[in-house]
Write a protein that holds these residues in place. Structure first.
Motif, PDB file in Angstrom:
ATOM      1  N   ARG A 406       0.846  -1.202   0.000  1.00 23.18           N
ATOM      2  CA  ARG A 406       0.000   0.000   0.000  1.00 23.18           C
ATOM      3  C   ARG A 406       0.881   1.252   0.000  1.00 23.18           C
ATOM      4  NH1 ARG A 406      -2.498  -3.381   3.757  1.00 23.18           N
ATOM      5  NH2 ARG A 406      -1.674  -2.241   5.531  1.00 23.18           N
ATOM      6  N   ARG A 407       1.804   1.321  -0.959  1.00 20.00           N
ATOM      7  CA  ARG A 407       2.748   2.445  -0.978  1.00 20.00           C
ATOM      8  C   ARG A 407       2.049   3.778  -1.262  1.00 20.00           C
ATOM      9  NH1 ARG A 407       6.171  -1.581  -3.374  1.00 20.00           N
ATOM     10  NH2 ARG A 407       7.962  -1.978  -2.008  1.00 20.00           N
ATOM     11  N   ASP A 408       1.134   3.786  -2.238  1.00 20.64           N
ATOM     12  CA  ASP A 408       0.434   5.031  -2.562  1.00 20.64           C
ATOM     13  C   ASP A 408      -0.343   5.538  -1.351  1.00 20.64           C
ATOM     14  OD1 ASP A 408       1.332   4.934  -5.213  1.00 20.64           O
ATOM     15  OD2 ASP A 408      -0.321   3.623  -5.786  1.00 20.64           O
ATOM     16  N   GLN A 409      -0.960   4.609  -0.626  1.00 24.46           N
ATOM     17  CA  GLN A 409      -1.713   4.992   0.565  1.00 24.46           C
ATOM     18  C   GLN A 409      -0.770   5.505   1.659  1.00 24.46           C
ATOM     19  OE1 GLN A 409      -2.306   2.159  -1.186  1.00 24.46           O
ATOM     20  NE2 GLN A 409      -4.258   2.829  -2.021  1.00 24.46           N
ATOM     21  N   ALA A 410       0.415   4.886   1.755  1.00 23.79           N
ATOM     22  CA  ALA A 410       1.385   5.328   2.764  1.00 23.79           C
ATOM     23  C   ALA A 410       1.807   6.776   2.508  1.00 23.79           C
ATOM     24  CB  ALA A 410       2.608   4.412   2.754  1.00 23.79           C
ATOM     25  N   PHE A 411       2.059   7.123   1.229  1.00 25.41           N
ATOM     26  CA  PHE A 411       2.408   8.510   0.890  1.00 25.41           C
ATOM     27  C   PHE A 411       1.274   9.451   1.282  1.00 25.41           C
ATOM     28  CE2 PHE A 411       5.554   6.633  -2.128  1.00 25.41           C
ATOM     29  CZ  PHE A 411       6.654   7.398  -1.762  1.00 25.41           C
ATOM     30  N   SER A 412       0.050   9.063   0.994  1.00 23.23           N
ATOM     31  CA  SER A 412      -1.090   9.936   1.286  1.00 23.23           C
ATOM     32  C   SER A 412      -1.336  10.074   2.783  1.00 23.23           C
ATOM     33  CB  SER A 412      -2.351   9.405   0.597  1.00 23.23           C
ATOM     34  OG  SER A 412      -2.278   9.608  -0.789  1.00 23.23           O
ATOM     35  N   VAL A 413      -1.174   8.980   3.523  1.00 23.67           N
ATOM     36  CA  VAL A 413      -1.342   9.060   4.977  1.00 23.67           C
ATOM     37  C   VAL A 413      -0.296  10.011   5.567  1.00 23.67           C
ATOM     38  CG1 VAL A 413      -1.143   7.772   7.142  1.00 23.67           C
ATOM     39  CG2 VAL A 413      -2.439   6.816   5.235  1.00 23.67           C
ATOM     40  N   SER A 414       0.932   9.915   5.080  1.00 19.58           N
ATOM     41  CA  SER A 414       1.986  10.797   5.594  1.00 19.58           C
ATOM     42  C   SER A 414       1.659  12.255   5.315  1.00 19.58           C
ATOM     43  CB  SER A 414       3.339  10.426   4.967  1.00 19.58           C
ATOM     44  OG  SER A 414       3.435  10.860   3.618  1.00 19.58           O
ATOM     45  N   LYS A 415       1.171  12.549   4.107  1.00 24.92           N
ATOM     46  CA  LYS A 415       0.821  13.930   3.766  1.00 24.92           C
ATOM     47  C   LYS A 415      -0.432  14.379   4.511  1.00 24.92           C
ATOM     48  CE  LYS A 415       3.039  15.877   1.570  1.00 24.92           C
ATOM     49  NZ  LYS A 415       4.333  16.533   1.853  1.00 24.92           N
ATOM     50  N   PHE A 416      -1.325  13.441   4.821  1.00 27.46           N
ATOM     51  CA  PHE A 416      -2.527  13.770   5.591  1.00 27.46           C
ATOM     52  C   PHE A 416      -2.141  14.336   6.956  1.00 27.46           C
ATOM     53  CE2 PHE A 416      -5.730  12.589   8.730  1.00 27.46           C
ATOM     54  CZ  PHE A 416      -6.901  13.077   8.166  1.00 27.46           C
ATOM     55  N   TYR A 417      -1.307  13.600   7.677  1.00 28.69           N
ATOM     56  CA  TYR A 417      -0.908  14.067   9.006  1.00 28.69           C
ATOM     57  C   TYR A 417      -0.003  15.294   8.926  1.00 28.69           C
ATOM     58  CZ  TYR A 417      -2.939   9.851  11.012  1.00 28.69           C
ATOM     59  OH  TYR A 417      -3.816   8.876  11.411  1.00 28.69           O
ATOM     60  N   GLN A 418       0.850  15.328   7.899  1.00 27.29           N
ATOM     61  CA  GLN A 418       1.707  16.501   7.717  1.00 27.29           C
ATOM     62  C   GLN A 418       0.865  17.758   7.504  1.00 27.29           C
ATOM     63  OE1 GLN A 418       4.724  16.251   4.642  1.00 27.29           O
ATOM     64  NE2 GLN A 418       4.774  18.476   4.396  1.00 27.29           N
ATOM     65  N   SER A 419      -0.137  17.640   6.632  1.00 26.15           N
ATOM     66  CA  SER A 419      -0.961  18.803   6.322  1.00 26.15           C
ATOM     67  C   SER A 419      -1.855  19.208   7.481  1.00 26.15           C
ATOM     68  CB  SER A 419      -1.798  18.541   5.069  1.00 26.15           C
ATOM     69  OG  SER A 419      -2.566  17.371   5.181  1.00 26.15           O
ATOM     70  N   ILE A 420      -2.253  18.246   8.331  1.00 22.41           N
ATOM     71  CA  ILE A 420      -3.000  18.601   9.542  1.00 22.41           C
ATOM     72  C   ILE A 420      -2.138  19.496  10.433  1.00 22.41           C
ATOM     73  CG2 ILE A 420      -3.819  17.688  11.748  1.00 22.41           C
ATOM     74  CD1 ILE A 420      -5.142  15.449  10.307  1.00 22.41           C
ATOM     75  N   GLY A 421      -0.871  19.097  10.620  1.00 24.04           N
ATOM     76  CA  GLY A 421       0.040  19.908  11.432  1.00 24.04           C
ATOM     77  C   GLY A 421       0.206  21.302  10.863  1.00 24.04           C
ATOM     78  N   THR A 422       0.394  21.389   9.546  1.00 24.48           N
ATOM     79  CA  THR A 422       0.576  22.689   8.905  1.00 24.48           C
ATOM     80  C   THR A 422      -0.692  23.535   9.000  1.00 24.48           C
ATOM     81  OG1 THR A 422       2.078  21.613   7.343  1.00 24.48           O
ATOM     82  CG2 THR A 422       1.318  23.808   6.776  1.00 24.48           C
ATOM     83  N   CYS A 423      -1.837  22.916   8.746  1.00 18.66           N
ATOM     84  CA  CYS A 423      -3.123  23.613   8.760  1.00 18.66           C
ATOM     85  C   CYS A 423      -3.414  24.209  10.139  1.00 18.66           C
ATOM     86  CB  CYS A 423      -4.230  22.649   8.346  1.00 18.66           C
ATOM     87  SG  CYS A 423      -5.881  23.361   8.363  1.00 18.66           S
ATOM     88  N   VAL A 424      -3.241  23.400  11.184  1.00 17.15           N
ATOM     89  CA  VAL A 424      -3.517  23.870  12.544  1.00 17.15           C
ATOM     90  C   VAL A 424      -2.609  25.038  12.906  1.00 17.15           C
ATOM     91  CG1 VAL A 424      -3.372  23.236  14.990  1.00 17.15           C
ATOM     92  CG2 VAL A 424      -4.421  21.668  13.354  1.00 17.15           C
ATOM     93  N   VAL A 425      -1.326  24.920  12.567  1.00 17.46           N
ATOM     94  CA  VAL A 425      -0.381  25.991  12.887  1.00 17.46           C
ATOM     95  C   VAL A 425      -0.760  27.294  12.185  1.00 17.46           C
ATOM     96  CG1 VAL A 425       2.000  26.764  12.584  1.00 17.46           C
ATOM     97  CG2 VAL A 425       1.547  24.479  13.454  1.00 17.46           C
ATOM     98  N   PHE A 426      -1.156  27.224  10.904  1.00 19.20           N
ATOM     99  CA  PHE A 426      -1.512  28.451  10.188  1.00 19.20           C
ATOM    100  C   PHE A 426      -2.786  29.086  10.758  1.00 19.20           C
ATOM    101  CE2 PHE A 426       1.108  27.183   6.330  1.00 19.20           C
ATOM    102  CZ  PHE A 426       2.009  28.223   6.516  1.00 19.20           C
ATOM    103  N   PHE A 427      -3.737  28.273  11.195  1.00 19.03           N
ATOM    104  CA  PHE A 427      -4.969  28.833  11.761  1.00 19.03           C
ATOM    105  C   PHE A 427      -4.702  29.587  13.066  1.00 19.03           C
ATOM    106  CE2 PHE A 427      -7.919  26.104   9.141  1.00 19.03           C
ATOM    107  CZ  PHE A 427      -8.688  27.164   8.678  1.00 19.03           C
ATOM    108  N   ILE A 428      -3.764  29.103  13.869  1.00 17.78           N
ATOM    109  CA  ILE A 428      -3.510  29.743  15.168  1.00 17.78           C
ATOM    110  C   ILE A 428      -2.295  30.669  15.147  1.00 17.78           C
ATOM    111  CG2 ILE A 428      -4.601  27.840  16.419  1.00 17.78           C
ATOM    112  CD1 ILE A 428      -1.873  26.753  17.094  1.00 17.78           C
TER     113      ILE A 428
END
Length: 490
Positions: A406-428
Motif C-alpha cells: 500500500r505504498r500510494d496509501q502510505a504517501f497519502s497518509v503521511s501527507k494527511f498528518y503533515q498537512s493537519i500539522g501545517t493547517c492547525v499551525v496556520f490557523f492559530i
C-alpha cells in the motif's frame, strides 16, 4: 522500457532512463514550486500591504488563513488522492496538480478575497495530487537500490525553486524599489512606496505584487508542459508498477486499512513534525523578517532567505544522494538524525534573534539578544533548507518501503498528518509568539526520532527475514536443479 517511449529513449541504459525521469520530475517540481514556496515567504506581508491600502478588499491575516485553507483542502484530498491515481496515472495526476498550482498566482493580478480563498483551496488539492503522483512516479521509475538516491536527486532539483525564486524576488525588488532610477522614472506614477517614509515594516507596492505573481504564474505554466512531456513507461524491476488494477472503491478501502496500520501510527509524530516545520520555515519565520520594523530598510531579506533555503535544500539533497550510494541505509536513520539536529540548531538561532511578537503583527520590539543581519538570515535559511531536505527525504524513503502492498496509501497518509500539522499551525499563527515554535518544534523532533528509530528497526528485521527466505529459496532451487541433473545422467 516500452518501445513506444521513443527510439532515442529506448536506446538509453536503464539507469540513464531512470535519471531522465527523475530529473524531469525534479524540474517540474522546481517550476510549480517556484511560485508556491517563494510566494509563501512573503504572502502574509503582501496581504498585509494590500489590506493597509484597501481594508475592504481582503483580511489583514488572510496570508495565514489562506495557507490554512490550502492545507485543509490538502487534508481532505489526501483521503481520495490514491484512488484518483488508480483511475488515471502518475503522469496525469502530476499534470492536474500542476494546473491547480498555476491557478493561485493568477489571482494576484487583481486580488479578490473570494477567488483568493478558492484558489488557495485548489492549491491544496494540487498539493495532495502532486505528492501522490510524485510518490507513484518515483516508485515506478526506481528500484530498491536506487530509491534513496532518486528521491534525493529529485528533491535537490525541485528545491532549487527557492534559488530561482530568490533571483525573481531580488530582481523585481530592484526594479520597483528605486534602485534602478531609469526604470523607476517609468514606473513611478503607478507605484506605491515599497518602504514607508516612517520606516515601519517592509511593504509591497501594487506593481511589485503584480510583477512577482505574473512571473510565478509563467514559470508554473512551464511546469505544466514539463509534466505533459515526461516519459510514462516503467523501468525493469521497479519498486511498484504504474499499471494499477485497483478499482476506485477498493482504493478507498486500502486507504482505510493504511490509516489503521500500526506502521503508520508510530510515524505520526514524524509526519506532524514535517508539517509544523514546513509552516514555520515557509511562512512564519520569513514573515517575522518583514514585520520587524528594525529591518524595514533591508528590502532584499526575502530574496536572501529564499536563496539560503534553496541552497540548503540542494546541497543536502546532493549530499544524501552521494552518501546513499556508499553507505547502506544512509537515507534512513543517519539522515533523520542530521535533520533533527539541524532543525534544533535552526530554532536556536531564530529564538535569540527574532522579536517575540513579530510572527503576529508589525512590531518595533527588540529580540532576545540581537537583531538579525543579512549574513545571519542567510545562515539560518541555509540550515533550515538542509533540515527540511533531510526530513522530507526520510519521509519519502520510509513511505516507499514501509508498506510494500500500500505504498500510494502510505504517501497519502503521511501527507494527511503533515498537512493537519501545517493547517492547525496556520490557523492559530496570528495568536502565537516565536517561543511556541522554537520550543515546540525541538520537542517534537525528539519524539519523532524515537518513533522513527523504532520503526526502522522493525523494517530492518523484516528485510533481513525476506533476504534469508530468498536465499533459502535460491538454495532449494539449486539443490533441485542438481538432483534433476543427476537423474538425467542415470
Amino acid at each position: 522500457m516500452s518501445e513506444k517511449s521513443g527510439s532515442w529513449i529506448s536506446r538509453m541504459s536503464p539507469r540513464g532512463f531512470e535519471l531522465l525521469c527523475v530529473v524531469m520530475l525534479g524540474f517540474g517540481h522546481l517550476c510549480i514550486m517556484t511560485g508556491c514556496d517563494s510566494q509563501a515567504f512573503i504572502l502574509e506581508s503582501v496581504i498585509h500591504s494590500i489590506h493597509e491600502r484597501d481594508p475592504g478588499r481582503i483580511n489583514s491575516h488572510a496570508g495565514y488563513y489562506g495557507q490554512a485553507t490550502c492545507y485543509l483542502a490538502f487534508v481532505i484530498t489526501c483521503l481520495v488522492s490514491p484512488s484518483i491515481l488508480y483511475a488515471t496515472s502518475a503522469k496525469t495526476t502530476l499534470f492536474i496538480a500542476s494546473v491547480c498550482f498555476t491557478s493561485f498566482p493568477l489571482g494576484f493580478l487583481y486580488t479578490n478575497q473570494y477567488y483568493y480563498f478558492f484558489s488557495a483551496a485548489l492549491n491544496g488539492v494540487g498539493f495532495a495530487l502532486y505528492y501522490t503522483g510524485n510518490g507513484g512516479y518515483l516508485t515506478s521509475h526506481s528500484t530498491r537500490n536506487t530509491i534513496e538516491s532518486n528521491v534525493s536527486i529529485s528533491w535537490a532539483i525541485g528545491s532549487s525553486c527557492m534559488i530561482v525564486g530568490a533571483g525573481i524576488i531580488a530582481l523585481i525588488t530592484y526594479l520597483t524599489a528605486g534602485q534602478a532610477p531609469a526604470t523607476m522614472d517609468i514606473l513611478n506614477s503607478t507605484l506605491n512606496s515599497t518602504v514607508s517614509a516612517q520606516h515601519f515594516e517592509r511593504r509591497f507596492s501594487d506593481m511589485e505584487i503584480y510583477l512577482l505573481f505574473s512571473v510565478f504564474a509563467l514559470i508554473s505554466f512551464i511546469g505544466n508542459v514539463t509534466f505533459l512531456l515526461m516519459p510514462s513507461s516503467d523501468i525493469d524491476n521497479c519498486i511498484e508498477s504504474s499499471q494499477k488494477t485497483v478499482a476506485f472503491r477498493d482504493g478507498i478501502h486500502l486507504m482505510y486499512r493504511a490509516f489503521r496500520s500500526p506502521k503508520m501510527f508510530i510515524l505520526i509524530p514524524m509526519f506532524m513534525l514535517t508539517g509544523v516545520h514546513t509552516s514555520f520555515w515557509v511562512s512564519i519565520y520569513p514573515t517575522t523578517l518583514t514585520f520587524n520594523s528594525h529591518l524595514a530598510k533591508m528590502i532584499y531579506l526575502p530574496a536572501i532567505y529564499s536563496l539560503g533555503v534553496g541552497l540548503g535544500e540542494t546541497i543536502m539533497g546532493m549530499l544524501i544522494s552521494f552518501c546513499s550510494k556508499r553507505i547502506p541505509n544512509f537515507g534512513m536513520r543517519p539522515t533523520m538524525f542530521i535533520g533533527c539536529f539541524l532543525t534544533i540548531m535552526y530554532c536556536g538561532l531564530i529564538v535569540i534573534s527574532t522579536p517575540a511578537s513579530s510572527p503576529m503583527a508589525p512590531t518595533s520590539e527588540k529580540p532576545l539578544l540581537f537583531q538579525p543581519t543579512r549574513l545571519l538570515v542567510f545562515v539560518i535559511a541555509l540550515i533550515g533548507g538542509m533540515s527540511d531536505c533531510c526530513l522530507c527525504s526520510v519521509r519519502s524513503v520510509i513511505c516507499a518501503i514501509n508498506m510494500p502492498n500500500r505504498r500510494d496509501q502510505a504517501f497519502s497518509v503521511s501527507k494527511f498528518y503533515q498537512s493537519i500539522g501545517t493547517c492547525v499551525v496556520f490557523f492559530i499563527s496570528p495568536f502565537l509568539n516565536i517561543y511556541y515554535y522554537t520550543i515546540g518544534i525541538p520537542i517534537l523532533c525528539v519524539i519523532a526520532s524515537f518513533c522513527f528509530f523504532f520503526e526502522t528497526r522493525r523494517i530492518k528485521r523484516m528485510e533481513k527475514t525476506m533476504t534469508n527466505m530468498e536465499l533459502d529459496q535460491a538454495e532449494q532451487r539449486k539443490k533441485s536443479s542438481k538432483y534433476e541433473t543427476l537423474d538425467e545422467e542415470f
